[in-house]
Design a protein around this motif. Structure first.
Motif, PDB file in Angstrom:
ATOM      1  N   UNK A 151       0.814  -1.218   0.000  1.00 24.94           N
ATOM      2  CA  UNK A 151       0.000   0.000   0.000  1.00 24.94           C
ATOM      3  C   UNK A 151       0.849   1.270   0.000  1.00 24.94           C
ATOM      4  N   UNK A 152       1.850   1.321   0.878  1.00 18.01           N
ATOM      5  CA  UNK A 152       2.655   2.542   0.991  1.00 18.01           C
ATOM      6  C   UNK A 152       3.935   2.263   1.761  1.00 18.01           C
ATOM      7  N   UNK A 153       4.939   3.067   1.472  1.00 15.81           N
ATOM      8  CA  UNK A 153       6.179   2.996   2.219  1.00 15.81           C
ATOM      9  C   UNK A 153       6.017   3.736   3.542  1.00 15.81           C
ATOM     10  N   UNK A 154       6.624   3.214   4.590  1.00 17.72           N
ATOM     11  CA  UNK A 154       6.660   3.910   5.872  1.00 17.72           C
ATOM     12  C   UNK A 154       8.075   4.361   6.206  1.00 17.72           C
ATOM     13  N   UNK A 155       8.994   4.159   5.270  1.00 18.92           N
ATOM     14  CA  UNK A 155      10.387   4.540   5.490  1.00 18.92           C
ATOM     15  C   UNK A 155      10.514   6.061   5.529  1.00 18.92           C
ATOM     16  N   UNK A 156      11.414   6.528   6.334  1.00 16.01           N
ATOM     17  CA  UNK A 156      11.684   7.962   6.399  1.00 16.01           C
ATOM     18  C   UNK A 156      12.431   8.380   5.145  1.00 16.01           C
ATOM     19  N   UNK A 157      11.944   9.417   4.499  1.00 14.96           N
ATOM     20  CA  UNK A 157      12.590   9.977   3.315  1.00 14.96           C
ATOM     21  C   UNK A 157      13.613  11.013   3.785  1.00 14.96           C
ATOM     22  N   UNK A 158      14.809  10.534   4.119  1.00 11.81           N
ATOM     23  CA  UNK A 158      15.832  11.420   4.674  1.00 11.81           C
ATOM     24  C   UNK A 158      16.266  12.499   3.691  1.00 11.81           C
ATOM     25  N   UNK A 159      16.353  12.156   2.405  1.00 12.90           N
ATOM     26  CA  UNK A 159      16.741  13.157   1.406  1.00 12.90           C
ATOM     27  C   UNK A 159      15.673  14.237   1.292  1.00 12.90           C
ATOM     28  N   UNK A 160      14.414  13.824   1.278  1.00 11.26           N
ATOM     29  CA  UNK A 160      13.320  14.786   1.218  1.00 11.26           C
ATOM     30  C   UNK A 160      13.275  15.670   2.449  1.00 11.26           C
ATOM     31  N   UNK A 161      13.528  15.087   3.606  1.00  9.10           N
ATOM     32  CA  UNK A 161      13.554  15.849   4.850  1.00  9.10           C
ATOM     33  C   UNK A 161      14.681  16.876   4.816  1.00  9.10           C
ATOM     34  N   UNK A 162      15.859  16.467   4.362  1.00  9.47           N
ATOM     35  CA  UNK A 162      16.998  17.385   4.287  1.00  9.47           C
ATOM     36  C   UNK A 162      16.713  18.521   3.305  1.00  9.47           C
ATOM     37  N   UNK A 163      16.076  18.194   2.178  1.00 10.43           N
ATOM     38  CA  UNK A 163      15.733  19.229   1.191  1.00 10.43           C
ATOM     39  C   UNK A 163      14.738  20.222   1.774  1.00 10.43           C
ATOM     40  N   UNK A 164      13.724  19.733   2.466  1.00  7.46           N
ATOM     41  CA  UNK A 164      12.730  20.605   3.080  1.00  7.46           C
ATOM     42  C   UNK A 164      13.355  21.514   4.109  1.00  7.46           C
ATOM     43  N   UNK A 165      14.262  20.973   4.893  1.00  9.82           N
ATOM     44  CA  UNK A 165      14.946  21.781   5.904  1.00  9.82           C
ATOM     45  C   UNK A 165      15.809  22.855   5.241  1.00  9.82           C
ATOM     46  N   UNK A 166      16.488  22.483   4.167  1.00  9.79           N
ATOM     47  CA  UNK A 166      17.334  23.445   3.446  1.00  9.79           C
ATOM     48  C   UNK A 166      16.483  24.551   2.847  1.00  9.79           C
ATOM     49  N   UNK A 167      15.334  24.218   2.284  1.00 11.18           N
ATOM     50  CA  UNK A 167      14.425  25.224   1.712  1.00 11.18           C
ATOM     51  C   UNK A 167      13.955  26.184   2.787  1.00 11.18           C
TER      52      UNK A 167
END
Length: 171
Positions: A151-167
């Motif tokens: 159904x869906x991934x529950x893994x943490x998207x570390x790259x996405x999190x880092x990008x959001x923080x940088x933005x």
């Protein structure tokens, strides 16, 4: 297509595994299974609500070692076919009317060998063939031949999190 080939439960620690055609997954595991009732060997210290193992791994074990675990002596609850159960880790997946989340690999232990009554069982279930643990997310009934649907991934998207923080830092 990924599907369920067998379902196994045991009412208490070290009891023989019993094959069932369908079962209800409830909060805490499978109705009537030793870990759901708190009667498992490792209860309450190392509880896997539901365990999944690949039929393909059991065939490989039989072919490479001569140990036949298709009678449930592997001590895992759900035998699948057509899916690498390790791909279910950090995902939510549906089996029949129940939803599970793959939480961690389930390596073999000395207890499984003791209960199986055959030397080499723990080693045979090693090297990634021991399956995985999963938690029941949405209770429901499932059975043999039901499909396994991611159904869906529950893994943490570390790259996405880092990008959001940088933005946010650039604002």
């Amino acid at each position: 297509m990924a599907s369920v080939r067998r379902i196994w439960i045991a009412p208490e620690d070290s009891a023989p595994m019993e094959s069932v055609e369908s079962i209800r997954a409830v909060s805490g595991g499978l109705e009537g299974d030793r870990y759901c009732t708190g009667e498992g060997y490792y209860s309450p210290f190392d509880v896997c609500e539901v365990t999944f193992v690949e039929r393909e791994a059991l065939v490989e074990i039989r072919e490479s070692t001569g140990i036949d675990l298709t009678d449930g002596r592997h001590r895992r609850n759900v035998v699948t076919e057509g899916v690498d159960v390790h791909d279910l880790l950090e995902t939510r997946f549906r089996v029949g009317g129940a939803v599970f989340e793959g939480t961690r690999p389930r390596p073999p232990c000395a207890h499984v060998e003791s209960v199986a009554g055959e030397a080499g069982v723990a080693r045979a279930l090693g090297e990634g063939r021991g399956g995985i643990c999963a938690d029941v997310i949405d209770p429901g009934t499932f059975g043999v031949d039901d499909t396994v649907e991611v159904l869906a991934s529950t893994a943490t998207d570390w790259d996405g999190l880092a990008s959001a923080m940088a933005e946010r830092a650039d604002r």
